[in-house]
Design an enzyme around this catalytic site. Structure first.
Site, PDB file in Angstrom:
ATOM      1  N   HIS A 193       0.811  -1.212   0.000  1.00 31.21           N
ATOM      2  CA  HIS A 193       0.000   0.000   0.000  1.00 31.21           C
ATOM      3  C   HIS A 193       0.842   1.258   0.000  1.00 31.21           C
ATOM      4  CE1 HIS A 193      -3.548   2.343   0.377  1.00 31.21           C
ATOM      5  NE2 HIS A 193      -4.321   1.282   0.611  1.00 31.21           N
ATOM      6  N   SER A 484      12.863 -27.379 -73.581  1.00 33.37           N
ATOM      7  CA  SER A 484      12.739 -26.267 -72.640  1.00 33.37           C
ATOM      8  C   SER A 484      11.324 -25.734 -72.589  1.00 33.37           C
ATOM      9  CB  SER A 484      13.645 -25.113 -73.067  1.00 33.37           C
ATOM     10  OG  SER A 484      14.977 -25.449 -72.809  1.00 33.37           O
ATOM     11  N   ASP A 520       4.479 -23.634 -61.126  1.00 38.40           N
ATOM     12  CA  ASP A 520       3.264 -22.856 -60.882  1.00 38.40           C
ATOM     13  C   ASP A 520       2.997 -21.845 -61.990  1.00 38.40           C
ATOM     14  OD1 ASP A 520       5.659 -21.817 -59.713  1.00 38.40           O
ATOM     15  OD2 ASP A 520       4.492 -20.246 -58.735  1.00 38.40           O
ATOM     16  N   ASN A 553       6.557 -23.054 -56.269  1.00 38.97           N
ATOM     17  CA  ASN A 553       7.528 -22.308 -55.463  1.00 38.97           C
ATOM     18  C   ASN A 553       7.192 -20.817 -55.436  1.00 38.97           C
ATOM     19  OD1 ASN A 553       8.258 -21.575 -58.009  1.00 38.97           O
ATOM     20  ND2 ASN A 553      10.102 -22.832 -58.058  1.00 38.97           N
ATOM     21  N   HIS A 889      -6.906 -20.254 -95.518  1.00 39.52           N
ATOM     22  CA  HIS A 889      -7.397 -21.582 -95.892  1.00 39.52           C
ATOM     23  C   HIS A 889      -6.679 -22.024 -97.154  1.00 39.52           C
ATOM     24  CE1 HIS A 889     -10.630 -20.467 -93.113  1.00 39.52           C
ATOM     25  NE2 HIS A 889     -10.798 -21.768 -92.962  1.00 39.52           N
ATOM     26  N   ARG A 923       4.258 -47.290 -97.508  1.00 38.41           N
ATOM     27  CA  ARG A 923       5.712 -47.331 -97.395  1.00 38.41           C
ATOM     28  C   ARG A 923       6.121 -46.859 -95.990  1.00 38.41           C
ATOM     29  NH1 ARG A 923       9.779 -42.996-100.180  1.00 38.41           N
ATOM     30  NH2 ARG A 923       8.827 -41.739 -98.531  1.00 38.41           N
ATOM     31  N   GLN A1009       7.699 -36.418-103.424  1.00 39.68           N
ATOM     32  CA  GLN A1009       8.368 -36.330-102.115  1.00 39.68           C
ATOM     33  C   GLN A1009       9.309 -35.129-102.151  1.00 39.68           C
ATOM     34  OE1 GLN A1009      10.093 -39.864-100.079  1.00 39.68           O
ATOM     35  NE2 GLN A1009      12.009 -38.703 -99.997  1.00 39.68           N
TER      36      GLN A1009
HETATM   37  C1  TPP Z   1       7.172 -21.935 -73.208  1.00 36.51           C
HETATM   38  C2  TPP Z   1       8.273 -21.318 -72.413  1.00 36.51           C
HETATM   39  N1  TPP Z   1       8.302 -19.990 -72.208  1.00 36.51           N
HETATM   40  C3  TPP Z   1       9.282 -19.424 -71.486  1.00 36.51           C
HETATM   41  C4  TPP Z   1      10.272 -20.184 -70.945  1.00 36.51           C
HETATM   42  C5  TPP Z   1      11.386 -19.543 -70.135  1.00 36.51           C
HETATM   43  N2  TPP Z   1      11.280 -19.969 -68.724  1.00 36.51           N
HETATM   44  C6  TPP Z   1      12.030 -20.966 -68.263  1.00 36.51           C
HETATM   45  S1  TPP Z   1      11.664 -21.311 -66.667  1.00 36.51           S
HETATM   46  C7  TPP Z   1      10.539 -20.077 -66.563  1.00 36.51           C
HETATM   47  C8  TPP Z   1       9.806 -19.829 -65.294  1.00 36.51           C
HETATM   48  C9  TPP Z   1       9.003 -21.030 -64.898  1.00 36.51           C
HETATM   49  O1  TPP Z   1       8.315 -20.799 -63.723  1.00 36.51           O
HETATM   50  P1  TPP Z   1       7.524 -21.959 -63.052  1.00 36.51           P
HETATM   51  O2  TPP Z   1       6.637 -22.628 -64.039  1.00 36.51           O
HETATM   52  O3  TPP Z   1       6.890 -21.431 -61.842  1.00 36.51           O
HETATM   53  O4  TPP Z   1       8.668 -23.045 -62.708  1.00 36.51           O
HETATM   54  P2  TPP Z   1       9.865 -22.873 -61.670  1.00 36.51           P
HETATM   55  O5  TPP Z   1      11.099 -22.551 -62.447  1.00 36.51           O
HETATM   56  O6  TPP Z   1       9.497 -21.837 -60.708  1.00 36.51           O
HETATM   57  O7  TPP Z   1       9.984 -24.220 -61.041  1.00 36.51           O
HETATM   58  C10 TPP Z   1      10.441 -19.422 -67.773  1.00 36.51           C
HETATM   59  C11 TPP Z   1       9.558 -18.298 -68.026  1.00 36.51           C
HETATM   60  C12 TPP Z   1      10.235 -21.576 -71.211  1.00 36.51           C
HETATM   61  N3  TPP Z   1      11.162 -22.395 -70.781  1.00 36.51           N
HETATM   62  N4  TPP Z   1       9.221 -22.103 -71.917  1.00 36.51           N
HETATM   63 MG    MG Z   2       7.608 -21.508 -59.973  1.00 35.59          MG
END
Ligand code: TPP
Ligand code: MG
Length: 1092
Positions: A193, A484, A520, A553, A889, A923, A1009
């Site tokens: 207190h 790629s 992604d 990712n 076409h 062929r 051909q």
């Molecule tokens: C059709 C195409 N466009 C562009 C690219 C170039 N490129 C290679 S990896 C990438 C990013 C891919 O991102 P994501 O699909 O998220 O895969 P991560 O690398 O993150 O695993 C890009 C644009 C490619 N390889 N193919």
């Molecule tokens: Mg990615």
């Protein structure tokens, strides 16, 4: 010492309820338990922030009273210790500087002090500087106490027992919950207190009361500190309920259940990177007019509860959150079929069960392998591109689980298509490609078999291996080669899987499991994903369901999701095929495994696609030369702090008491062994590998002799088939005469293009070659020319005459495709790779549209043999011809295919008669080569009389001729030789008739051909005419299109005569738009061919 005590009671229902939520969460996550005292103690510290004058002490300095204000809140904890001799001792050590802690830190410090007290490890300093302390006699049932103050202390806060008010202590649980009765807690504040006034002490207890009822975000802060992903329970007054209200409340409970099923994923803790307390209005009980008082009340659950018809709201919410809002978010309520929704609910709306220990240990081992492999590559190949999986290592145990499940289900094969990310890891740890070999590929060794070809970078190569499950079951696993070009492999893999299934021929069992692993950004961005998904349920394309795994990712190269998609999730496109979508936190490997198993089982149960969105992060840059902090600085600040999933998982297993410390050490040792194993294997394997794998093992083509002619009987059989409709089948009255004409023509002529093609396909089927033909409107034929399948006028039943040729004929697969070029062509390419004995043809509606599939042409058709030694015999049928139908076409872009042609990797042809086309197809199918073939097919020429063939053109002695010589002229008289290909031939023939009558001086020879270039045949053709003055190449196409540019470079210089090109002038658009201009041009062109 003059002391006084304030006393205050408060309801503790909210404290109880939130503590249950907290401890449920901890049990699933890192382990441990939070006690009431932890929370009350933390409320005490928080209250001191608002009432700092309670944190004071009394001291006499030089005999004078002095008020002490400590710099920190050093909270004394009264700990009652039983001593060895049975006596009791009270210790009051302190949590130092408690005001600087969040709840998680406070909880840890609290437990630390208690542990040290028990272990006799407290130091003198632990007892110093205490101005306020906490005592909890409530634990032994004391209602409230008036403790004795120690010297220097300003106050002691006592926590009494928590009990229902005495008058309700005999009430039933039901009465208590109906009447919204809470247990009460009595807090006392006994203070000196001399330094603290009574009002202040009362104010302080009021503050604690408010906080424990959740004011000012008290529980929100606690939840945040423990990373609990959803909002705490809120204090509210009970809503009094009349009978009507009760009924409506019941309805609201059902709404709440529905809301969690539909949108629970909006609140799930799926992001391992960033903790966010997520909420959605539909998921808040308040939105539904419910409060904490309803938690212990029972409600009917409808079908939600299964056998349990009534449940407390607390249990309902518990199950809903467990099912839909922990580390897995599920989207499935868009599925229209109630059976499929129920199937998912039955498996998901279950109390949580943790996986058995063996499973946990297997997960750890797989994480060890995955991380060890990445660490090895990172150490050994600094800066080299490998597209590391770090941050997403759970991908490996996840795919492992899918393969386990497939092996257990005794499927025949898992066939994987995937892009760059984590590919080497999957090859090593799933497919079993040896570390040594991967290493040698890094070193740049080149497979001697591909020296002819150009080879490809290591993260594009495929492989095949045997996967062994935990119980010893094995299954074949393969990874297809890919370019790629992201997602381009999707339809190709589906085609491969379908071909393998067609060979196994087990109908609806679908014994080959396609798995597609995506990024992604690519999954959201690339249109071919949608096209491929759209194939998934079509009769001509289905593969019994694909498991899609997105290694999400949360970044694509340097681009964040906000810039790379408009959709909420990267997976939204898959909703269109009503695939269930599982979003799962990559830092919770157990959840990932559960989802993998569920996805596989769903595929088996419904033969549909299913998507796993594995939410993770990317520890490094896009590739190993890339600094990600340039573009994602905040994200990478977070990532730098992050411990690997292997470490986190090991820690939580220890924390939850699932494994012992010794076992954890074993696992760590195993990790080190894995790492060493990689290093040693690689060190020891320095010689050139004995076995090279660039692609999985696809079957070799079995070939016959190149005899492409057929017998009279075969002709007759096909003719008969076309007039032998099944009993009771009503052919459309306008179609019937066409079939009859076809049948008669086969034996008597004239044979038009469509019939010539039917003869090729039919005879190949009778030779035992399966035929697969797909394209837009292909069964009837865009130009009403094919009639491969006929539709009953009355019942719409189908009849395919070529399926009824002979007992032992091969199977004829003919399909109208979806309106796609990219995926549709990719699929056929893949099908042909895996089934070389089949004639696999894809037809464009008009050849002009084939450029929608340019990626497939550039990356697979023309170059896969050279890059990977991967062969396909896919045939492209491309309607082509300048007939005044405008810019789009007219042209299938012959020039483009010729510019890709090299290494004799494919055949490019433009037959000018049905018989020539017939021999070309035969062929291609019967010959030894397994190479793609591009055929420019006609439109108007389909029915053109001059271009028809005769039955004898198909019989013994006939064959495919790369150059069709003009046999109608007197060689001595010929002074001009026109070389041409395709449709224009017939314009030239007509014109020659007009100009030169019966004694032509112009020969017209057709190049059937175009590639590989028939140079020798052309030389021989020129040599036939001793008096040549002019040789002209005549084509419909503009000078920069058609065969001319390629022939100018590669063919004409090889001929013994100068060749003049007659064509339309060079043009950026392939053809003119107005018909009259076309006619004008054509006239000019034909005139120019004859010298003006
Ligand atoms: C059709 C195409 N466009 C562009 C690219 C170039 N490129 C290679 S990896 C990438 C990013 C891919 O991102 P994501 O699909 O998220 O895969 P991560 O690398 O993150 O695993 C890009 C644009 C490619 N390889 N193919
Ligand atoms: Mg990615």
């Amino acid at each position: 010492m003059p002391t006084a005590t304030s006393v205050r009671s408060l309801p503790v229902k909210l404290l109880f309820d939130n503590r249950i939520v907290i401890n449920n969460h901890l049990k699933r996550a890192r382990g441990g338990k939070v006690s009431f005292t932890h929370l009350i103690g933390y409320a005490l510290v928080r209250a001191l922030k608002d009432v700092p004058d309670m944190n004071v002490g009394y001291e006499e300095v030089d005999g004078k009273p002095n008020l002490v204000r400590p710099a920190h809140v050093n909270l004394g904890l009264a700990i009652d210790m039983a001593k060895d001799d049975g006596s009791r001792q009270l210790l009051v050590p302190a949590i130092k500087a408690a005001e600087q802690m969040d709840f998680a830190q406070f909880w840890t410090a609290y437990e630390d002090v208690v542990r040290r007290a028990r272990d006799n490890k407290l130091q003198i300093s632990d007892f110093q500087g205490i101005s306020i302390s906490l005592t909890n006699p409530g634990t032994i049932g004391t209602n409230h106490s008036v403790p004795r103050l120690m010297n220097g202390q300003g106050a002691i806060i006592g926590v009494g027992s928590m009990e229902y008010p005495p008058e309700f202590q005999g009430a039933s649980a039901e009465t208590i919950s109906r009447n919204a009765i809470s247990k009460l807690l009595t807090l006392t504040s006994t203070y000196d207190h001399r330094v603290i006034q009574g009002a202040l002490s009362g104010e302080f207890l009021r503050r604690m009361h408010q906080l424990l009822l959740g004011e000012d975000g008290f529980y929100d802060d606690v939840f945040a500190a423990l990373r609990i992903p959803y909002e705490p329970i809120r204090w509210a007054a009970d809503i009094s309920a009349t009978h009507d209200d009760e009924v409506s409340k019941q309805a609201r409970i059902l709404e709440l259940i529905h809301a969690y099923r539909v949108r629970g994923h909006m609140m799930a803790d799926t992001d391992p990177l960033e903790y966010r307390q997520r909420s959605h209005p539909d998921l808040e009980v308040e939105t539904h007019g419910l409060t904490l008082w309803d938690l212990d009340r029972e409600f009917a659950t409808g079908e939600f509860g299964g056998q349990r018809r009534f449940m407390k709201m607390r249990s309902i919410l518990g199950i809903l959150r467990d099912s839909y809002c922990r580390t897995t978010g599920i989207e499935y309520m868009h599925i229209q079929d109630p059976e499929q929704r129920r199937w998912i609910q039955e498996r998901v709306e279950q109390p949580h069960q943790k996986p058995p220990r063996e499973e946990q240990l297997r997960i750890l081992l797989k994480l060890n392998q995955a991380e060890a492999f990445e660490t090895f590559l990172q150490t050994k190949f600094v800066g080299q591109k490998r597209f590391s999986l770090e941050g997403g290592e759970t991908t490996v145990p996840l795919i492992d689980e899918i393969c386990e499940a497939a092996a257990e289900a005794e499927l025949d094969e898992v066939t994987i298509g995937m892009a760059h990310r984590g590919r080497l890891n999957v090859l090593a740890n799933i497919v079993g490609k040896s570390y040594g070999q991967i290493f040698r590929e890094f070193e740049g060794n080149i497979d001697p078999r591909t020296v002819q070809g150009s080879g490809d970078v290591k993260y594009h190569l495929g492989a095949e291996g045997e996967f062994t499950a935990e119980d010893g079951d094995t299954i074949k696993v393969s990874v297809a080669a890919n370019p790629s070009h992201l997602e381009a492999v999707d339809p190709v893999l589906e085609g491969i899987a379908r071909a393998k299934q067609d060979v196994l021929n087990q109908g609806e069992k679908f014994p080959v499991l396609p798995v597609l692993v995506h990024g992604d950004a690519a999954f959201a961005g690339q249109g071919v994903v949608a096209e491929t998904l759209n194939l998934s349920q079509l009769r001509g394309y289905r593969t019994g369901g694909t498991v899609h795994v997105i290694v999400n990712n949360q970044v694509g190269f340097t681009t964040s999701p906000a810039h790379s998609r408009s959709s909420l999730y990267c997976t939204d496109v898959a909703r269109m095929v009503q695939a269930p979508i599982f979003h799962v936190n990559g830092d919770d490997p157990e959840a990932c495994i559960r989802v993998a198993r569920l996805a596989f089982e769903y595929r088996q149960a419904f033969n549909k696609d299913v998507v796993i969105d594995l939410v993770c992060y990317r520890r490094r840059g896009h590739n190993e030369g890339d600094d990600p902090s340039y573009t994602q600085p905040l994200m990478y600040d977070l990532i730098e702090q992050k411990r690997s999933v292997r470490k986190l998982y090991t820690e939580s297993l220890i924390g939850r008491g699932d494994i012992t410390l010794e076992e954890a050490e074993e696992v760590l040792k195993n990790y080190q062994q894995q790492l060493e194993r990689v290093f040693t294997e690689v060190r020891e394997a320095t010689s050139a590998p004995s076995e090279w794998t660039t692609v999985p093992d696809y079957p070799e083509k079995v070939h016959d002799e190149d005899d492409t002619a057929i017998s009279q009987e075969t002709l007759k059989r096909i003719a008969d088939a076309y007039v032998s409709a099944p009993d009771g089948f009503t052919v459309h009255p306008k179609v019937l005469p066409q079939l009859q004409r076809r049948s008669a023509a086969i034996t008597e002529g004239p044979i038009d293009w469509g019939t010539g093609e039917i003869l090729a396909l039919g005879s190949l089927l009778m030779d035992g070659r399966p035929v697969r033909l797909a394209g837009q409107d292909t069964r009837r034929g865009t130009f009403v020319s094919r009639f491969a399948t006929i539709i009953d006028r009355q019942t719409a039943d189908e009849w395919t005459p070529l399926s009824n040729l002979s007992e032992d004929q091969a199977q004829f697969y003919v399909y109208d495709s979806l309106l796609s070029e990219y995926a549709a062509l990719g699929f056929e390419y893949g099908y042909s790779v895996a089934r070389p004995d089949a004639l696999v043809a894809w037809e464009a509606q008009f050849g002009d549209f084939v450029n929608g599939a340019q990626t497939v042409i550039d990356e697979f058709i023309s170059s896969s043999a050279s890059k990977w030694g991967q062969r396909s015999g896919v045939v492209l049928l491309l309607p082509h011809g300048f007939e005044g139908q405008g810019a789009d076409h007219s042209s299938a872009r012959i020039e483009r295919f010729l510019s890709l042609a090299g290494d004799k990797a494919m055949v490019v042809a433009q037959p000018s008669t049905p018989a020539s086309y017939f021999h070309l197809l035969r062929r291609h199918s019967l010959g030894a080569d397994h190479k793609p073939m591009v055929v420019f097919t006609p439109k108007s020429m389909l029915k053109r009389k001059e271009a028809a063939s005769r039955p004898e053109d198909f019989l013994e002695g006939t064959t495919f001729k790369k150059v069709a010589s003009d046999r109608t002229v007197d060689e001595e008289k010929v002074t001009t030789l026109l070389l041409c290909s395709g449709r224009v031939t017939w314009d030239l023939m007509v014109e020659r008739g007009k100009r030169e009558g019966d004694e032509p001086v112009t020969a017209i020879s057709r190049v059937e051909q175009l590639y590989p270039e028939p140079v020798e045949e052309l030389q021989a053709e020129l040599a036939r005419f001793p008096n040549l003055r002019h040789v002209r190449w005549v084509q419909d196409e503009p000078a920069n299109n058609g065969p001319a540019p390629h022939f100018r470079l590669n063919v004409f210089p090889e001929l013994d005569h100068e060749v003049e090109v007659v064509s339309r002038p060079a043009s950026s658009s392939p053809a003119v738009g107005t018909h009259s201009r076309h006619v004008e041009e054509q006239k000019k062109l034909v005139a120019a061919a004859f010298g003006g």
